[in-house]
Design an enzyme around this catalytic site. Structure first.
Site, mmCIF file in Angstrom:
data_model
loop_
_atom_site.group_PDB
_atom_site.id
_atom_site.type_symbol
_atom_site.label_atom_id
_atom_site.label_comp_id
_atom_site.label_asym_id
_atom_site.label_seq_id
_atom_site.Cartn_x
_atom_site.Cartn_y
_atom_site.Cartn_z
ATOM 1 C CG HIS A 56 40.982 34.961 38.190
ATOM 2 N ND1 HIS A 56 41.467 33.874 37.675
ATOM 3 C CD2 HIS A 56 41.368 35.692 37.018
ATOM 4 C CE1 HIS A 56 41.949 33.902 36.564
ATOM 5 N NE2 HIS A 56 42.027 34.910 36.162
ATOM 6 C CG HIS A 58 40.837 38.167 34.325
ATOM 7 N ND1 HIS A 58 42.240 37.977 34.486
ATOM 8 C CD2 HIS A 58 40.634 39.273 34.752
ATOM 9 C CE1 HIS A 58 42.812 39.211 35.077
ATOM 10 N NE2 HIS A 58 41.794 40.006 35.215
ATOM 11 C CG ASP A 60 40.826 34.082 30.447
ATOM 12 O OD1 ASP A 60 40.627 34.865 31.149
ATOM 13 O OD2 ASP A 60 41.959 33.660 30.150
ATOM 14 C CG HIS A 61 39.667 32.140 34.433
ATOM 15 N ND1 HIS A 61 40.799 31.008 35.057
ATOM 16 C CD2 HIS A 61 40.558 32.930 33.570
ATOM 17 C CE1 HIS A 61 41.833 31.337 34.489
ATOM 18 N NE2 HIS A 61 42.014 32.468 33.600
ATOM 19 C CG HIS A 112 46.246 37.232 37.487
ATOM 20 N ND1 HIS A 112 47.037 37.490 36.213
ATOM 21 C CD2 HIS A 112 45.106 36.668 36.902
ATOM 22 C CE1 HIS A 112 46.195 37.274 35.175
ATOM 23 N NE2 HIS A 112 45.012 36.950 35.616
ATOM 24 C CG ASP A 134 45.279 32.932 34.619
ATOM 25 O OD1 ASP A 134 44.957 31.700 34.387
ATOM 26 O OD2 ASP A 134 44.558 33.896 34.023
ATOM 27 C CG HIS A 172 46.187 30.373 30.526
ATOM 28 N ND1 HIS A 172 45.427 30.737 29.272
ATOM 29 C CD2 HIS A 172 45.840 31.180 31.498
ATOM 30 C CE1 HIS A 172 44.791 31.888 29.922
ATOM 31 N NE2 HIS A 172 44.544 31.789 31.030
#
Length: 260
Positions: A56, A58, A60-61, A112, A134, A172
């Site tokens: 996805h 975001h 941090d990905h 999410h 996530d 995570h």
């Protein structure tokens, strides 16, 4: 892990795991939000990056993709159709991709985020593999930022139907916080109590608590347990609900977790 492909975590940020698959001298990574630890790991292991898998959009990905492509421009980037320019092969539910000798099926799992996908593989040798970003966490699930509670519930149910032995590679290290909440929601769950002790010991030794397994999640993850009478009663009492449906139980449970 299979006979031919090793899967290892690359820690990033405070609690992310960037998963690295490698076969021989070739590597693929999942959700590289930060390039620096990936560059260091691959250089140390003398690996060449050939593929990047994205779940996805975001930061941090995905924020490490550009720097990784600058170092390995031949690497192929797979991911959802979400506006991230570096994604070369845009995937939808039911698509398949090959990574080394593994074939992954793409599962749409919105909730999410609306673009969220997961990658599932049943290798000829070894346990089934799920990279779920996530959506499904060890002992929990992601916050609902863009989707709806019914979407997230349906996505989790889709993942829960995968083989019980499936290794769940989430993105995570949230497990102990998730299990603390799970114990508040279902304190009489003896499997959950045992899991909390085991995973607490792992973290004390610096050992990752993931991958988990689907059967473990079914037994201990509150977001897969809306059917549990104890959990239902706890959620009803906490949310002051009157004769809720399972979807309403799930929605109230996610809101409780947000506030926990």
């Amino acid at each position: 892990m299979t006979n031919s492909v090793a899967i290892r975590p690359i820690p990033a940020f405070n609690d992310n795991y960037i998963w690295c698959l490698n076969a021989g001298t070739q590597a693929a990574v999942v959700d590289p939000g930060d390039a620096a630890p990936v560059l260091a790991f691959l250089e140390q292991q003398n690996l060449t990056l050939s593929a990047i898998l994205v779940t996805h959009h975001h930061f941090d990905h995905v924020d490490g993709i550009a720097a990784l492509l600058a170092r390995w421009p031949q690497a192929t980037v797979y991911g959802p159709d979400n506006g991230v320019e570096s994604i070369e092969h845009r995937l939808s539910d039911g698509d398949q991709i090959s990574v080394f000798d593994l074939t992954f099926s793409v599962l749409a799992v919105p909730g999410h985020t609306l673009d969220h996908i997961a990658y599932f593989c049943e290798p000829e040798v070894g346990e089934p593999i799920l990279f779920c970003g996530d959506t499904l966490f060890a002992g929990g699930c992601g916050r609902i930022f863009e989707g709806t509670p019914p979407q997230m519930k349906a996505s989790l149910e889709k993942l829960a139907r995968l083989p019980a032995s499936t290794a769940v590679y989430c993105a995570h290290e949230y497990t102990l916080a998730n299990l603390n909440f799970a114990l508040a929601a279902e304190p009489g769950n003896t499997a959950l109590q045992a899991r909390f002790e085991k995973d607490s010991q792992s973290r004390e030794q610096g050992i990752p608590t993931v991958p988990s397994k689907i059967d473990v999640e079914l037994a201990t993850n509150p977001f897969l347990r809306s059917h549990s009478p104890e959990l239902q009663q706890r959620v009803i009492e906490h949310g002051k609900l009157d004769k809720p449906t399972e979807t309403e139980i799930f929605t109230a449970l996610r809101q409780w977790k947000n506030e926990f």
